[in-house]
Design an enzyme around this catalytic site. Structure first.
Site, PDB file in Angstrom:
ATOM      1  N   LYS A  35       0.850  -1.200   0.000  1.00  0.00           N
ATOM      2  CA  LYS A  35       0.000   0.000   0.000  1.00  0.00           C
ATOM      3  C   LYS A  35       0.888   1.252   0.000  1.00  0.00           C
ATOM      4  O   LYS A  35       2.103   1.164   0.223  1.00  0.00           O
ATOM      5  CB  LYS A  35      -0.909  -0.018   1.231  1.00  0.00           C
ATOM      6  CG  LYS A  35      -0.172   0.040   2.562  1.00  0.00           C
ATOM      7  CD  LYS A  35      -1.130  -0.181   3.724  1.00  0.00           C
ATOM      8  CE  LYS A  35      -0.391  -0.166   5.046  1.00  0.00           C
ATOM      9  NZ  LYS A  35      -1.277  -0.558   6.171  1.00  0.00           N
ATOM     10  N   TYR A 256      18.535  29.344   9.008  1.00  0.00           N
ATOM     11  CA  TYR A 256      17.376  30.147   9.428  1.00  0.00           C
ATOM     12  C   TYR A 256      17.225  30.121  10.940  1.00  0.00           C
ATOM     13  O   TYR A 256      17.355  29.077  11.576  1.00  0.00           O
ATOM     14  CB  TYR A 256      16.100  29.603   8.791  1.00  0.00           C
ATOM     15  CG  TYR A 256      16.002  29.889   7.319  1.00  0.00           C
ATOM     16  CD1 TYR A 256      15.961  31.198   6.852  1.00  0.00           C
ATOM     17  CD2 TYR A 256      15.947  28.843   6.407  1.00  0.00           C
ATOM     18  CE1 TYR A 256      15.855  31.460   5.485  1.00  0.00           C
ATOM     19  CE2 TYR A 256      15.839  29.098   5.042  1.00  0.00           C
ATOM     20  CZ  TYR A 256      15.793  30.406   4.593  1.00  0.00           C
ATOM     21  OH  TYR A 256      15.697  30.658   3.253  1.00  0.00           O
TER      22      TYR A 256
END
Ligand SMILES: *Cc1c(COP(=O)(O)O)cnc(C)c1O
Length: 365
Positions: A35, A256
Site C-alpha cells: 500500500k 534560518y
C-alpha cells in the site's frame, strides 16, 4: 548536472527481508503489503524484489491495476475492501480479493452482478476500533455473506493494535479465536510486529501474514529493537552530496533562525537535501547521517533544499562528498531510517512514504 540527490531501492534487501519474515512465521503464506505505493518505494520498483511473495496486499484500486499491469496473476487483497459499487466490477475483472468490514460493503456486494463469485475476507474488530465487525456481530455478518451467490469463499481477518508493545496480541487473539474457532475458512492475522515478536503463535494460527514495514527494512518496534536486531536490511537509501563548505569561527551561527552556534571552530558541509525532498523538517542538530560512509551529525535547521552537517569526523570531505541521509553508503555503511525518524519524532513508515516526487529513484541490487 542534475541536483545530486537520489534515492535507491535495493532489490536484494527486499528479497532478504522477505525471507527473514518467512522464517519468522514459516507455516504461513505471505502477503507483501505494498500500500501507499509500496511504502513510498514505488510498486514497479519493488516488484522484482518481492515477486516471490505469495500475494500482495494494498488498498488503492489503481495500485491493484498497476500490479496486474506488471503481469502479476497471483492473489491481490484489498485491505479496506471496496469504497463504492463500481469497485466491485474491477474486483471481478481483475480477480481481486477484498475485505468486508461493514454492513454497507455486504449490501454493495449483494447488489453486485457478477459471473465469478468473489473471495472475501471478513474483518473482525477485535479491539482496535477502526475497521471490522465487533465480536458480537461477526457471526451474523458471516452468515449473511455466506448466503450471497456473489461469495465464493469467506476468509477470516483481524488486525492487532499493540503487536509492537507491552500489551501484545493475546487479548485480541483470544477474542478472535473465541468467536471464530468453529468457522471454516482461512485466517489472516498479523502485521510485521506480530510476525517478528509473536511469530511462533502466529505461524500456527494464521494461514496468511501481512508484513509491510519489515519487508522495507525498518523495525516495527524501534527503539526497543532495531532493524539490525531483527536481521533486516535497508531497502531505501536517500543520498546526496555536499555542494559547499563553510569554516565557522566560535560564535558563528548557521541557517534560518540562527538555531546553531559554533562553540568552537567548526567546518560544516552544505548538503543538497531539504524538506522538499522528504527529509523531515523536525530533525534538529544531532540527527545522524553519513558523510563518505562516516557517521556524523546534522547541525541547525532543515531548510527546503539544504541541510548542514558537521564535518569534524571527516576532515577530508569537501564539495562532492557522498552524504547518506539514510540507508546504505557506497562503502556499505548503514544508517537505519528508524534513527532519523526518531530524531524527527516520527516513525520510519512516515519517512518512506514522504519521499518527495522530485527525488529521482533508481533500483539496484
Ligand atoms: C498496513 C497494514 C499491514 C502492514 O503493517 P506493517 O506494520 O507495515 O507490517 C498489515 N495489515 C493491515 C490491515 C494493514 O493495513
Amino acid at each position: 548536472m542534475p541536483r545530486p540527490i537520489r534515492a535507491t531501492v535495493h532489490a536484494a534487501a527486499l528479497r532478504h527481508n522477505l525471507a527473514r519474515v518467512r522464517a519468522a512465521a514459516p507455516d504461513a503464506r505471505v502477503w507483501a503489503v505494498v500500500k501507499a505505493n509500496a511504502y513510498g518505494h514505488g510498486i514497479e520498483r519493488v516488484f522484482e524484489g518481492l515477486r516471490s511473495a505469495d500475494g500482495f496486499a494494498l488498498l488503492d484500486l489503481a495500485e491493484a491495476e498497476r500490479l496486474r499491469a506488471l503481469d502479476w496473476r497471483g492473489p491481490i487483497l484489498l485491505l479496506e475492501g471496496c469504497f463504492e459499487l463500481r469497485d466491485l466490477e474491477l474486483c471481478s475483472r481483475l480477480g481481486l480479493w477484498h475485505t468486508i468490514h461493514c454492513d454497507e460493503q455486504i449490501a454493495m456486494l449483494a447488489a453486485h452482478k457478477t459471473q465469478a463469485p468473489h473471495r472475501v475476507f471478513l474483518k473482525m474488530n477485535s479491539g482496535m476500533n477502526r475497521l471490522g465487525f465487533t465480536p458480537g456481530r461477526y457471526r451474523a455478518a458471516w452468515t449473511r455473506l455466506n448466503a450471497l451467490p456473489q461469495v465464493e469463499e469467506i476468509s477470516l481477518m483481524t488486525h492487532f493494535s499493540d503487536a509492537d508493545g507491552a500489551k501484545g496480541i493475546a487479548e485480541q487473539l483470544d477474542t478472535f479465536e473465541a468467536v471464530t474457532h468453529d468457522l471454516p475458512g482461512e485466517r489472516t492475522l498479523s502485521n510485521s510486529a506480530a510476525i517478528l515478536r509473536h511469530g511462533a503463535v502466529i505461524g500456527e494460527k494464521s494461514d496468511w501474514v501481512r508484513p509491510g514495514i519489515a519487508v522495507y527494512g525498518s523495525a516495527p518496534d524501534y527503539p526497543s529493537k532495531s532493524a539490525a536486531d531483527w536481521g533486516l536490511l535497508p531497502t531505501l537509501t536517500l543520498a546526496s552530496k555536499i555542494i559547499a563548505t563553510q569554516q565557522l569561527a566560535v560564535g558563528d551561527t548557521v541557517g534560518y533562525g540562527s538555531s546553531f552556534t559554533a562553540g568552537q571552530p567548526l567546518r560544516i558541509g552544505v548538503v543538497a537535501c531539504g524538506y522538499a525532498d522528504g527529509y523531515p523538517r523536525h530533525c534538529t542538530t544531532g540527527t545522524p547521517l553519513l558523510v563518505n560512509g562516516v557517521r556524523t551529525r546534522m547541525v541547525a535547521r532543515v531548510s527546503m533544499d539544504m541541510i548542514t552537517v558537521d564535518l569534524s569526523p571527516v576532515p577530508d570531505a569537501g564539495v562532492g562528498a557522498e552524504v547518506t541521509l539514510w540507508g546504505r553508503s557506497s562503502s556499505g555503511a548503514l544508517l537505519s531510517i528508524d534513527e532519523v525518524a526518531q530524531a524527527a519524532g516520527t516513525v520510519g513508515y512516515e519517512l518512506m512514504c514522504a519521499l518527495a516526487a522530485r527525488v529521482p529513484v533508481v533500483v539496484a541490487e
